[in-house]
Design a protein around this motif. Structure first.
Motif: not given
Ligand SMILES: *Cc1c(COP(=O)(O)O)cnc(C)c1O
Length: 462
Positions: A113-115, A256-262, A310-311, A389, A411-412
């Motif tokens: 994943a992009f993390k 693709p957004t969850g915590n708005f970090g990316d 993850s979102m 995602h 992202t994944a």
């Molecule tokens: C964490 C994650 C996101 C969301 O990223 P944010 O930085 O939290 O917005 C989207 N897709 C995948 C696969 C993630 O792991």
């Protein structure tokens, strides 16, 4: 030297070292840079010929300049974005899907994943910094799935770092869980919390808010509230726009957004001078940001489980960083909003702040059915398998002008989400070779209620 301030303080001169080691600012706010460097795009284009790591070095150098990490930064960046860590020669390749647009594949790192892009660097930065610490750093984080495994992978076995990761019990995919719980090193503790990701995140914030406890345990954060993660993520936006296909263009990104970090990293890349068109916030049913752009009210709702776990987040922590800009640097206004959110579960953006947010971002939501549909169609049209995602991003891209020109962040890797993939294309994605055996290894984790006392006791015992 670039210094940082908290989103809740009128000013500040926090160093990069402190921003990295502390994670969250001590007043509960998030660290943001006081100034941003300006990119020399011609120089970046020239560096791109030498690969991703060369671009990363160039983009990140101004952030390290004058810090204790300056001398080592180049080497650490080179190690991070190397063939030992990322299993694709381009590190972040672009794949064209015709009318569906282009995917920037950010899933060739160790946990798919992009993390990995940020955490592989952060793990090395922590190790480089920990010499000056009086004891081992304890990394405490909450994960909706992918942060946890990426952080654990980046920190496992490191001498001066312990890592404790909370995940919502039963709400992460089996691959995601096993990537965390099958790690054997003793500096890793996995906790399954009986609750949602938002409960996990609230517990982590509460533990950080207990300053005595935080100091005693040398707590630090790895999730996207840590500035260094945002910083590392700026790089791939810049890398993408200097590819030959985008000469003379300003591509839009769907994220693709969850915590708005990316996506916040994309906003910074654009402010630093990278030619980027629109920035599209792509959400699943957990659409707090879509609703905020529509109405100006940032209102918490219960997190809803989806095919893109993850979102599944209803409090987008990094939005606080954007708020500071939206309020023209007025930290008191930001703090008042965050207090309202805590007390009433909602705050209302001022008209000017809302106009600012709307001028910089678009937002669009995708249901699980929309995601399955796009996964099926992309597979039929191109033979390319998309994870759920990335699918939210492809759905949202269609709402932008000229979708075929949009870059969606991949992202994944689809292999992390076999259930959704099977539903969409009728077959299982293949797990990359280095992940073989994941389902045979024993798991280790502790289950706890969503309770700060229980968490503190588990940390003390660890
Ligand atoms: C964490 C994650 C996101 C969301 O990223 P944010 O930085 O939290 O917005 C989207 N897709 C995948 C696969 C993630 O792991």
């Amino acid at each position: 030297m670039i210094t940082y301030r908290s989103t809740r303080a009128p000013s500040g001169a926090i160093t990069l070292e402190t921003a990295i080691a502390d994670g969250l600012a001590r007043d509960g706010g998030l660290n943001v840079p006081n100034t941003l460097p300006h990119l020399d795009m011609d120089a970046v284009r020239a560096a791109a010929a030498n690969g991703y790591a060369a671009v990363a070095e160039m983009v990140l150098a101004p952030f390290f300049k004058g810090t204790r990490l300056e001398a080592e930064a180049g080497r650490l960046i080179g190690e991070t974005y190397s063939a030992d860590v990322f299993r694709h020669a381009d590190v972040a390749p672009l794949t064209s899907l015709g009318k569906h647009g282009t995917v920037l594949e950010l899933f060739h790192g160790p946990t798919l994943a992009f993390k990995d892009f940020a955490l592989q660097l952060l793990g090395r930065l922590f190790d480089a910094l920990s010499g000056a610490q009086s004891g081992p750093l304890t990394i405490l984080g909450a994960t909706s799935g992918d942060t946890g495994s990426a952080a654990i992978e980046a920190c496992r076995g490191r001498d001066n770092v312990r890592i404790v990761m909370l995940h919502p019990k039963g709400r992460v995919s089996e691959v995601q869980r096993r990537q965390m719980t099958t790690v054997v090193e003793d500096n890793v503790l996995n906790i399954a919390v009986e609750g949602s990701f938002d409960d996990c995140q609230a517990l982590v914030k509460a533990a950080f808010g207990d300053l005595d406890f935080r100091d005693r345990m040398h707590l630090t954060a790895v999730h996207s509230i840590n500035w260094a993660r945002i910083m590392a993520q700026i790089v791939y936006y810049v890398w993408a726009v200097v590819q030959p296909a985008y000469v003379g263009k300003s591509p839009s990104f769907s994220v693709p957004t969850g915590n708005f970090g990316d996506i916040y990293a994309g906003y910074l890349a654009r402010r630093m001078g990278a030619p980027i068109g629109e920035l599209m916030i792509a959400t699943n049913a957990n659409d707090i940001l879509v609703r905020t752009l529509e109405t100006g009210a940032y209102r918490k709702a219960a997190a809803e489980p989806s095919l893109s776990p993850s979102m599944d987040i209803q409090v987008a922590s990094n939005f606080e960083r954007l708020l500071l800009d939206a309020y023209g640097g007025d930290a008191a206004a930001v703090a008042a909003n965050l207090t309202a959110l805590k007390e009433a579960g909602v705050f209302q953006l001022s008209a000017d702040a809302l106009a600012y947010v709307r001028s910089h971002f678009r937002a669009s939501r995708a249901s699980d059915a929309d995601c399955i549909d796009v996964m099926t169609r992309v597979w039929a049209d191109t033979g390319y398998c998309v994870d759920p995602h990335t699918a939210t991003g492809l759905v949202a891209a269609q709402a932008l002008e000229n979708p075929a020109e949009v870059i969606t962040l991949g992202t994944a890797h689809p292999a992390k989400f076999p259930g959704a993939v099977r539903q969409a294309i009728g077959e299982d994605p293949t797990l990359p070779p280095h992940m073989a055996g994941l389902f045979d290894r024993p798991e280790r984790m502790t289950t706890l209620p969503a309770d700060l006392g229980a968490l503190k006791a588990a940390l003390e015992a660890f």
